[in-house]
Design a protein around this motif. Structure first.
Motif, PDB file in Angstrom:
ATOM      1  N   TYR A 101       0.824  -1.211   0.000  1.00  0.00           N
ATOM      2  CA  TYR A 101       0.000   0.000   0.000  1.00  0.00           C
ATOM      3  C   TYR A 101       0.856   1.257   0.000  1.00  0.00           C
ATOM      4  N   GLY A 102       2.125   1.095   0.364  1.00  0.00           N
ATOM      5  CA  GLY A 102       3.051   2.222   0.310  1.00  0.00           C
ATOM      6  C   GLY A 102       3.206   2.991   1.598  1.00  0.00           C
ATOM      7  N   ILE A 103       2.745   2.446   2.725  1.00  0.00           N
ATOM      8  CA  ILE A 103       2.831   3.173   3.995  1.00  0.00           C
ATOM      9  C   ILE A 103       4.279   3.563   4.282  1.00  0.00           C
ATOM     10  N   ARG A 104       4.492   4.868   4.511  1.00  0.00           N
ATOM     11  CA  ARG A 104       5.836   5.390   4.757  1.00  0.00           C
ATOM     12  C   ARG A 104       6.071   5.729   6.227  1.00  0.00           C
ATOM     13  N   THR A 105       4.983   5.986   6.961  1.00  0.00           N
ATOM     14  CA  THR A 105       5.105   6.344   8.381  1.00  0.00           C
ATOM     15  C   THR A 105       4.013   5.645   9.169  1.00  0.00           C
ATOM     16  N   VAL A 106       4.373   5.054  10.299  1.00  0.00           N
ATOM     17  CA  VAL A 106       3.410   4.449  11.216  1.00  0.00           C
ATOM     18  C   VAL A 106       3.464   5.245  12.515  1.00  0.00           C
ATOM     19  N   VAL A 107       2.333   5.846  12.891  1.00  0.00           N
ATOM     20  CA  VAL A 107       2.266   6.663  14.106  1.00  0.00           C
ATOM     21  C   VAL A 107       1.447   5.922  15.157  1.00  0.00           C
ATOM     22  N   SER A 108       2.087   5.557  16.257  1.00  0.00           N
ATOM     23  CA  SER A 108       1.425   4.885  17.375  1.00  0.00           C
ATOM     24  C   SER A 108       0.918   5.933  18.358  1.00  0.00           C
ATOM     25  N   LEU A 109      -0.395   5.973  18.562  1.00  0.00           N
ATOM     26  CA  LEU A 109      -1.002   6.914  19.498  1.00  0.00           C
ATOM     27  C   LEU A 109      -1.033   6.270  20.876  1.00  0.00           C
ATOM     28  N   GLU A 110      -0.415   6.925  21.855  1.00  0.00           N
ATOM     29  CA  GLU A 110      -0.197   6.284  23.136  1.00  0.00           C
ATOM     30  C   GLU A 110      -0.843   7.046  24.291  1.00  0.00           C
ATOM     31  N   THR A 111      -0.942   6.362  25.431  1.00  0.00           N
ATOM     32  CA  THR A 111      -1.400   6.964  26.672  1.00  0.00           C
ATOM     33  C   THR A 111      -0.184   7.255  27.532  1.00  0.00           C
ATOM     34  N   GLY A 112       0.079   8.535  27.777  1.00  0.00           N
ATOM     35  CA  GLY A 112       1.204   8.911  28.620  1.00  0.00           C
ATOM     36  C   GLY A 112       0.855   8.800  30.088  1.00  0.00           C
ATOM     37  N   GLY A 113       1.818   9.077  30.935  1.00  0.00           N
ATOM     38  CA  GLY A 113       1.585   9.107  32.374  1.00  0.00           C
ATOM     39  C   GLY A 113       1.452   7.752  33.033  1.00  0.00           C
ATOM     40  N   ALA A 168       9.043   1.672   6.656  1.00  0.00           N
ATOM     41  CA  ALA A 168       8.302   2.810   7.195  1.00  0.00           C
ATOM     42  C   ALA A 168       8.927   3.305   8.497  1.00  0.00           C
ATOM     43  N   GLU A 169       8.892   4.620   8.696  1.00  0.00           N
ATOM     44  CA  GLU A 169       9.349   5.201   9.950  1.00  0.00           C
ATOM     45  C   GLU A 169       8.307   4.920  11.034  1.00  0.00           C
ATOM     46  N   LEU A 170       8.769   4.544  12.224  1.00  0.00           N
ATOM     47  CA  LEU A 170       7.889   4.224  13.340  1.00  0.00           C
ATOM     48  C   LEU A 170       7.977   5.334  14.375  1.00  0.00           C
ATOM     49  N   LEU A 171       6.837   5.988  14.653  1.00  0.00           N
ATOM     50  CA  LEU A 171       6.803   7.102  15.597  1.00  0.00           C
ATOM     51  C   LEU A 171       5.815   6.795  16.718  1.00  0.00           C
ATOM     52  N   ARG A 172       6.127   7.247  17.931  1.00  0.00           N
ATOM     53  CA  ARG A 172       5.270   7.027  19.099  1.00  0.00           C
ATOM     54  C   ARG A 172       4.891   8.389  19.675  1.00  0.00           C
ATOM     55  N   VAL A 173       3.566   8.650  19.787  1.00  0.00           N
ATOM     56  CA  VAL A 173       3.091   9.976  20.179  1.00  0.00           C
ATOM     57  C   VAL A 173       2.002   9.836  21.251  1.00  0.00           C
ATOM     58  N   PRO A 174       2.222  10.353  22.463  1.00  0.00           N
ATOM     59  CA  PRO A 174       1.156  10.319  23.472  1.00  0.00           C
ATOM     60  C   PRO A 174       0.103  11.384  23.189  1.00  0.00           C
ATOM     61  N   ILE A 175      -1.179  11.010  23.307  1.00  0.00           N
ATOM     62  CA  ILE A 175      -2.236  12.000  23.105  1.00  0.00           C
ATOM     63  C   ILE A 175      -3.154  12.115  24.321  1.00  0.00           C
ATOM     64  N   GLU A 176      -2.873  11.364  25.386  1.00  0.00           N
ATOM     65  CA  GLU A 176      -3.681  11.453  26.591  1.00  0.00           C
ATOM     66  C   GLU A 176      -2.808  11.119  27.792  1.00  0.00           C
ATOM     67  N   ASP A 177      -3.282  11.508  28.968  1.00  0.00           N
ATOM     68  CA  ASP A 177      -2.487  11.386  30.186  1.00  0.00           C
ATOM     69  C   ASP A 177      -3.175  10.447  31.166  1.00  0.00           C
ATOM     70  N   GLY A 178      -2.641   9.238  31.288  1.00  0.00           N
ATOM     71  CA  GLY A 178      -3.223   8.254  32.184  1.00  0.00           C
ATOM     72  C   GLY A 178      -3.038   8.572  33.657  1.00  0.00           C
ATOM     73  N   SER A 179      -2.228   9.576  33.987  1.00  0.00           N
ATOM     74  CA  SER A 179      -2.051   9.971  35.382  1.00  0.00           C
ATOM     75  C   SER A 179      -3.046  11.049  35.801  1.00  0.00           C
ATOM     76  N   ASP A 180      -3.903  11.471  34.886  1.00  0.00           N
ATOM     77  CA  ASP A 180      -4.929  12.478  35.168  1.00  0.00           C
ATOM     78  C   ASP A 180      -6.088  11.781  35.899  1.00  0.00           C
ATOM     79  N   ASP A 181      -6.091  11.859  37.221  1.00  0.00           N
ATOM     80  CA  ASP A 181      -7.069  11.111  38.017  1.00  0.00           C
ATOM     81  C   ASP A 181      -8.503  11.545  37.728  1.00  0.00           C
ATOM     82  N   ASP A 182      -8.713  12.825  37.503  1.00  0.00           N
ATOM     83  CA  ASP A 182     -10.060  13.299  37.218  1.00  0.00           C
ATOM     84  C   ASP A 182     -10.599  12.688  35.935  1.00  0.00           C
ATOM     85  N   PHE A 183      -9.741  12.651  34.914  1.00  0.00           N
ATOM     86  CA  PHE A 183     -10.149  12.049  33.650  1.00  0.00           C
ATOM     87  C   PHE A 183     -10.429  10.566  33.819  1.00  0.00           C
ATOM     88  N   MET A 184      -9.513   9.883  34.496  1.00  0.00           N
ATOM     89  CA  MET A 184      -9.670   8.445  34.667  1.00  0.00           C
ATOM     90  C   MET A 184     -10.942   8.118  35.444  1.00  0.00           C
TER      91      MET A 184
END
Length: 244
Positions: free
Chosen positions: A52-64, A85-101
Motif C-alpha cells: 500500500y506504500g505506507i511510509r510512516t506508522v504513528v502509534s497513538l499512546e497513553t502517557g503518564g 516505514a518510519e515508526l513514531l510514538r506519540v502520546p495523546i492522553e495522560d493516564g495519570s490524570d485522576d479526574d479524567f480516569m
C-alpha cells in the motif's frame, strides 16, 4: 463510505478517503490510513501494508503510565526487517490524570465518543503535537492505537475536521470501528449504543460537539503549526468528481 483495507490480521484497517466534505467533495485515498495495532498483522498482512506504500506508522499512546500498565497500553510496533516505514510514538492522553480516569476510564465511557470533547479541551497540546507529527510525516501515514477505535478515533476526527469533512461523514467513520470489531468483540456495537442512550445523546451529537471545540483559537493554543495544517488541508480534500 469507508475504504476498508484488507490487511491480514487486522479488523479495523481502512483509508480515510471517501468521506464527504462540507463543500460537496470527498477526502482522497492514499494520504492517511487508520487501524488497530499492527502487531496483529500476519506476514502476509505486513506485505499488504508495504504494498500500500505506507511510509510512516504513528502509534497513538497513553502517557503518564509506568511499568506493565504502560506496556499494555502502549505496546511498541516491531516491524519486519523489510518494512522501511518510519515508526513514531506519540502520546495523546495522560493516564495519570485522576479526574479524567475517574470520569471516563473507570466508568467504561472511554470507549465511546462521549469523552472526545473533554479530551480535546483537557489536553490540547498533546493533540496539537500529534497533528504536527501527522501533518509533517511522509505519506501515506498509518495512525493506530490498540483497537483502532478510541485514540485513533479522536485523531481521525481531528484530521477530518481540519480537512473540512462533515459531521455525518466523521460519525459514520467512527461507528464503523465498532462494527469492524464485532467478530473479535461481539458486544462492541451494543455497548457503545447503550452508553449513548444512557447519556441521552447520539454519536453524531458527540462528534459534532468535539468538532465544535476545534476552533482556530484551539488550534493556535494547541500549537498546531501552519505547515502541518496546510499539508493536511492539501492532502486530504478532493473534489466533487472524486469516485471511490
Amino acid at each position: 463510505m469507508t475504504m476498508k483495507l484488507e490487511w491480514a490480521g487486522l479488523a479495523n484497517a481502512r483509508d480515510l478517503g471517501g468521506i464527504p466534505l462540507g463543500n460537496g467533495g470527498y477526502t482522497v485515498a492514499g494520504a492517511f490510513a487508520r487501524s488497530d495495532h499492527p502487531q496483529m498483522l500476519t506476514p502476509a498482512g505486513w506485505d499488504q501494508l508495504a504494498s500500500y506504500g505506507i511510509r510512516t506508522v504513528v502509534s497513538l499512546e497513553t502517557g503518564g503510565l509506568e511499568g506493565e500498565a504502560a506496556f499494555r497500553a502502549n505496546r511498541p510496533v516491531e516491524a519486519p526487517e523489510h518494512i522501511s516505514a518510519e515508526l513514531l510514538r506519540v502520546p495523546i492522553e495522560d493516564g495519570s490524570d485522576d479526574d479524567f480516569m475517574e470520569r471516563w476510564a473507570r466508568t467504561g465511557l472511554w470507549g465511546t465518543p462521549l469523552y472526545f470533547k473533554d479530551a480535546l479541551e483537557r489536553w490540547p497540546e498533546l493533540h496539537g503535537t500529534a497533528l504536527n507529527v501527522l501533518g509533517t510525516a511522509e505519506r501515506p501515514v498509518l495512525v493506530h492505537c490498540g483497537r483502532g477505535h478510541d485514540r485513533t478515533g479522536i485523531m481521525s476526527l481531528l484530521l477530518l475536521t481540519v480537512a473540512g469533512a462533515t459531521g455525518e461523514g466523521i460519525t459514520e467513520d467512527y461507528l464503523q470501528s465498532a462494527r469492524n470489531l464485532q467478530a473479535r468483540e461481539p458486544s462492541a456495537v451494543e455497548k457503545g449504543e447503550a452508553a449513548l442512550q444512557r447519556a441521552g445523546t447520539t454519536a453524531l451529537e458527540c462528534i459534532q460537539g468535539a468538532m465544535a471545540a476545534v476552533t482556530d483559537d484551539w488550534l493556535r493554543g494547541a500549537g498546531v503549526e501552519t505547515e502541518a495544517l496546510a499539508n493536511i488541508r492539501s492532502s486530504l480534500p478532493g473534489d466533487d468528481t472524486t469516485v471511490f
